[in-house]
Design a protein around this motif. Structure first.
Motif, PDB file in Angstrom:
ATOM      1  N   THR A 130       0.800  -1.293  -0.100  1.00  0.00           N
ATOM      2  CA  THR A 130      -0.115  -0.167  -0.037  1.00  0.00           C
ATOM      3  C   THR A 130       0.824   1.382   0.183  1.00  0.00           C
ATOM      4  OG1 THR A 130      -0.454  -0.649   2.346  1.00  0.00           O
ATOM      5  CG2 THR A 130      -2.274  -0.715   0.967  1.00  0.00           C
ATOM      6  N   VAL A 136       1.165   2.376  -3.498  1.00  0.00           N
ATOM      7  CA  VAL A 136       0.088   3.137  -4.001  1.00  0.00           C
ATOM      8  C   VAL A 136       0.191   4.234  -3.624  1.00  0.00           C
ATOM      9  CG1 VAL A 136      -2.464   2.994  -4.019  1.00  0.00           C
ATOM     10  CG2 VAL A 136      -1.232   0.945  -4.391  1.00  0.00           C
ATOM     11  N   ASN A 137       0.397   4.357  -2.370  1.00  0.00           N
ATOM     12  CA  ASN A 137       0.513   5.728  -1.699  1.00  0.00           C
ATOM     13  C   ASN A 137       1.518   6.871  -2.541  1.00  0.00           C
ATOM     14  OD1 ASN A 137      -1.358   6.643   0.319  1.00  0.00           O
ATOM     15  ND2 ASN A 137      -0.270   5.179   1.707  1.00  0.00           N
ATOM     16  N   LYS A 150      -8.502   9.640  -3.124  1.00  0.00           N
ATOM     17  CA  LYS A 150      -7.110   8.988  -3.094  1.00  0.00           C
ATOM     18  C   LYS A 150      -7.286   7.973  -1.901  1.00  0.00           C
ATOM     19  CE  LYS A 150      -4.261  12.284  -4.943  1.00  0.00           C
ATOM     20  NZ  LYS A 150      -3.497  13.575  -4.581  1.00  0.00           N
ATOM     21  N   THR A 151      -7.913   8.439  -0.867  1.00  0.00           N
ATOM     22  CA  THR A 151      -8.135   7.453   0.450  1.00  0.00           C
ATOM     23  C   THR A 151      -8.795   6.425   0.179  1.00  0.00           C
ATOM     24  OG1 THR A 151      -8.232   9.846   1.511  1.00  0.00           O
ATOM     25  CG2 THR A 151      -8.544   7.957   2.838  1.00  0.00           C
ATOM     26  N   VAL A 183      -6.708   3.785  -1.557  1.00  0.00           N
ATOM     27  CA  VAL A 183      -5.870   3.252  -0.625  1.00  0.00           C
ATOM     28  C   VAL A 183      -6.540   2.290   0.012  1.00  0.00           C
ATOM     29  CG1 VAL A 183      -4.096   3.328   1.169  1.00  0.00           C
ATOM     30  CG2 VAL A 183      -4.109   5.036  -0.985  1.00  0.00           C
ATOM     31  N   LYS A 210      -6.041  -1.871   0.383  1.00  0.00           N
ATOM     32  CA  LYS A 210      -5.602  -2.476   1.673  1.00  0.00           C
ATOM     33  C   LYS A 210      -6.753  -3.696   1.798  1.00  0.00           C
ATOM     34  CE  LYS A 210      -3.732   0.794   4.497  1.00  0.00           C
ATOM     35  NZ  LYS A 210      -3.994   2.037   5.685  1.00  0.00           N
TER      36      LYS A 210
END
Lengths: 183, 83
Positions: A2, A5-6, B71-72, B75, B79
């Protein structure tokens, strides 16, 4: 993973979003395309570090954009498809029986300033939304995404002749609509 | 002699495939004497160039950004997909 991805989103997210938006013309579709690109990038995990990450991600995004267009085309109800296969009579709106223009094409002005371009785009979007969905999608693939004909035919499972007819109809409809609404 | 209907079809197809030389000649002759078809050709040209210009305009417009909540969301979705 992740964290990858960030990083990608922070460094390239805006660019990828603009790239998608410029082609899909719909914020939600553009967001989805970026999301799917990230998913595919994580899964593929084959970034070699050679070419820039942006180039690599953009390559994935391009495929996702064309995929989503193709899906839209395939999801069309049959009636919409049937409506598209008559080639000659479909031009009766534009030509008389002798093949003369019913309404002669007029000169269209090129949008120059930024403001004019925005207005033009708004008119064009409106005009495109009036096309049958399948025609709109094939026009987008060819003239907006600049997909080559061979790919379009393969992906949509249509003949080249069919593609030309559909593109002809789409362009014919759009230019007429622009004549009426773009001055 | 081509009709306008035939000429316009060829004009559109010239954007998608190389025309046969005999088609090119016929079209050239038709366009010499037919203003409306010449304007049709210009219309398609304008359609294509303006699409390209607008597209690069959006691509280079720094004020357009991927919204933060999106964006959040991206992510988060990745996850949760990995769990």
């Amino acid at each position: 993973m992740t964290s990858n991805v960030n990083d990608w989103l922070n460094e390239h997210g805006d660019y990828l979003y603009r790239f998608a938006l410029a082609r899909l013309r719909d914020p939600h579709q553009a967001e989805d395309a970026v999301q799917e690109t990230m998913l595919a990038a994580i899964k593929a995990n084959n970034y070699q570090g050679g070419s820039s990450a942006r180039t690599w991600l953009t390559g994935i995004l391009k495929h996702k954009i064309i995929d989503s267009q193709r899906k839209q085309i395939r999801e069309q109800p049959l009636s919409d498809v049937i409506d598209l296969d008559t080639s000659e009579s479909s031009m009766d709106d534009f030509f008389d029986q002798k093949g003369h223009w019913l309404d002669k094409p007029q000169t269209l002005n090129m949008p120059d300033s930024e403001l004019e371009q925005k207005q033009f785009l708004a008119v064009l979007d409106e005009c495109m939304s009036k096309l049958p969905k399948k025609l709109r999608a094939i026009f987008m693939l060819r003239d907006v995404h600049e997909a080559d004909n061979e790919n379009i035919c393969k992906e949509l499972d249509i003949t080249a002749t069919n593609a030309w007819v559909m593109l002809y109809r789409a362009r014919m409809g759009l230019r007429k609509c622009l004549e009426l609404h773009w001055i | 002699m081509l009709t306008c209907k035939q000429a316009s079809k060829l004009i559109s197809q010239s954007l998608d495939r190389p025309l046969h030389w005999s088609e090119r000649m016929q079209l050239k002759l038709h366009l010499l004497i037919c203003g409306p078809c010449e304007r049709f050709k210009q219309q398609l040209k304008l359609l294509r160039t303006s699409l390209q210009r607008i597209r690069s305009g959006i691509e280079n417009d720094q004020s357009i950004q991927l919204p933060l909540d999106v964006k959040t969301r991206i992510v988060q979705s990745i996850k949760s997909g990995q769990q």
